[in-house]
Design a protein around this motif. Sequence first.
Motif: not given
Length: 765
Positions: A529-530, A596-599, A659-665
């Motif tokens: 999706a990204m 670039q950080h897979a975020d 918490f979703s705003a800080q979630a990392k992939t």
Amino acid sequence: MEPEANTKACPRCSDAMWSDQGQLRRMLRLRQVMATTSDKGSRFGDDSEDRNSAFFQRHLLVDFDPAYREKTFLVKERAKEQAKEKEFPFGFEYISKTTFREINLGESLANGESVSLSGQRFTTKGFKVCHSCGKVMRGKADKFTAKDHMINCQWRDKPEQTKAIDVLYLYREFRSESIRFLMPDEKFWTPQGLHSFIAALQLGLQRKFGGKVDHLRTLISEEPQPNSSLRKSFLYLYDSIPGGTGYLRQLIRDPDSLGDVFNQALAVLRSCGCDDGCYSCLFAYRNSFDQDQTSRKWARDLLGTIAKHWPQLEETKEGLSAIRLNSNFESELERRFIEAIRRYSGKASTNKTDGGNSPQLRNDIIKGRTGYFLKVGEFSWIIETQVSLGPSDGVAIPSRADFVLRPASNRMNSRPIVIFTDGWEYHKDRIGEDLQQRLAIIRSGQFHCWSLTWDDVASQIESNLTPTRLNGRLDGLTCQLNAKFLQGQLQVYQQYQCTDLQPLESLNSFEWLMTYLAKPDAEQWQRWAMLRTFAQANPSSLKSAALHQQWSEQIQSQLGSEPLDYWETPEKFLNAEVPVSPMLTIWGAADLTRHQHADATGSFVLLRLNDTPSAETTVLKESWNETLRLLNLYQFLPHIYVCTPASTSLSAVLLPKLFSAQAKTIVPDPSWEELKALVLEDSLLPAIAKMQQAHWPLPEAGYELTNSQGTVIAIAELAWIEDRLAIVLTASDRAIFSTSGWLAISPEELSNTFETIASKLTGDA
């Protein structure tokens, strides 16, 4: 030709395709059959098994003039009439003159002409018939022989000059009486339910009339619904003797006569001492191919349900075709969804471990209701039907899901999947409400949500349809792709680590779902999706303050300012306005730094569907279908929004949880994936994912503590040896590790001390 053939629309369902010249086919009515082979030539012995087998495609069609519908009975639940609901839509009607046409399309072949009959597609080459004598010709066009003609045919002596009628379909026709049934719900339409019910019906008929009733047969027929792609199924009980014998008319004079058929069958089923079917009850009425789908228990339950509602039968002037039951329309699509899973070939699966095998699906009882057990590849799922979701599930807007697929094992790292099967006829007037319900389910953080339309499901059942999105259909993934993506698609897919999903670009939502079930890797879908938000972004927007401002103003005009505040809009980012159709627009953005950080928080997507009443129906339907498909993908992003003009003005914007705003992939790491496979305690799997996200050092799984003699004295589920930290499962192991100078904790204590331990292991104390 009959007068009806010249009308502009179908005389039964009013479909304008009736007048399409491309639907015309050459037909020949079969009136007489003659064998021209000699008696000696027709015999064969046991000295050779070399026989040429040929399988022909035959299809029995049913039709009747509404004028011959004499009596109709329908269950009417008075308590539900105010709400216009029919929770048990059971009824039957007598048709004194029903036309049956059996069409022989010729041999079943992989290649040939595609023909549509009663909503089904067949591929065939039909028959070649001699223009002179009418004999079916089995030879090739350039190799006709004398055997391809009758003895008195003018072309028998010169077969090379034969004039043949090509692509011809044969049919026979007869008229008889029939009773057709509107079946109540999905339980009756499962393979086991259907075969069990028909066997019970035949049992009751034999008991009612006290003799052989082989001439009374059953047939399933679908009837299209006006202005809809939905089809309603009926079960016909018909007399195979032309003109009828009067048996069915005798049953319909009084509904209790037909009720007596069910009651007598029910009495046998309740008194039979067999386990689940025998030749004393049902098996005598089923051939060997259907016996494994015939169940005495199912038949007993189905007839018992009908008997319970029988007193509510009332005669009605409306025919069953006029009964517009939304619940029944939806159950028809739900039934086809289960059938589509059964038929799925697995060819489009990107999971290399399943070998492209078909799914394994079996009926089951889930929480006291009809359900299913499904295995796709190496992963198993439990399918619940008709599940209510609401605030207790974390879902802000209540809804009722058609299906919920839950992982069958605690070791599967996937959220349950909520499935909606959407028919256009029912959902066209509530598009905005539906989309907000779906978004509320996604926002709960407890479920994935998949929406399937009739076209998605039909592509698996109807042989002429393919699962691709091509052939003129909308495709929101390939609109307005930027040059950088087009020049190096494979490299971009490799960069986002989702190469396995590239073949899915042109496939529909059902194929996407089956692929996910075979390999439920939500993080990979999130990266896909990204990638799509990057692929459609306008490169000029990265350094254009004017384009940033214009894009942001458009988002705020539709959603307000909060969504962009939650997204933490960067100073520079890629963005785009992608018009998929006059009714559907994608507003997307990508923050390259976070990418670039897979975020996954680095992507922002708004799907806006214009569902105003003035919208052209065909375009709106296609746009709605594509909106649901895109939402199936973009649901994996934290910042996904979907709206219509009505939903924007009538409801508050559903924001992602904080918490979703800080979630990392989490980018898959082979070492951590191997660790998850070694852990025995399933409750630790979420904690392990959190450890990986927080960059903890990799622990050792199943660490064995030994004494000075090398004997194992205790075992830790996880151990950080250098830091002398262990997670143990038993009190005895904990005591031994503690005595040896280790910090030993239980999995339950880990959640309460997670931050403290993180500081110790990562050196941030």
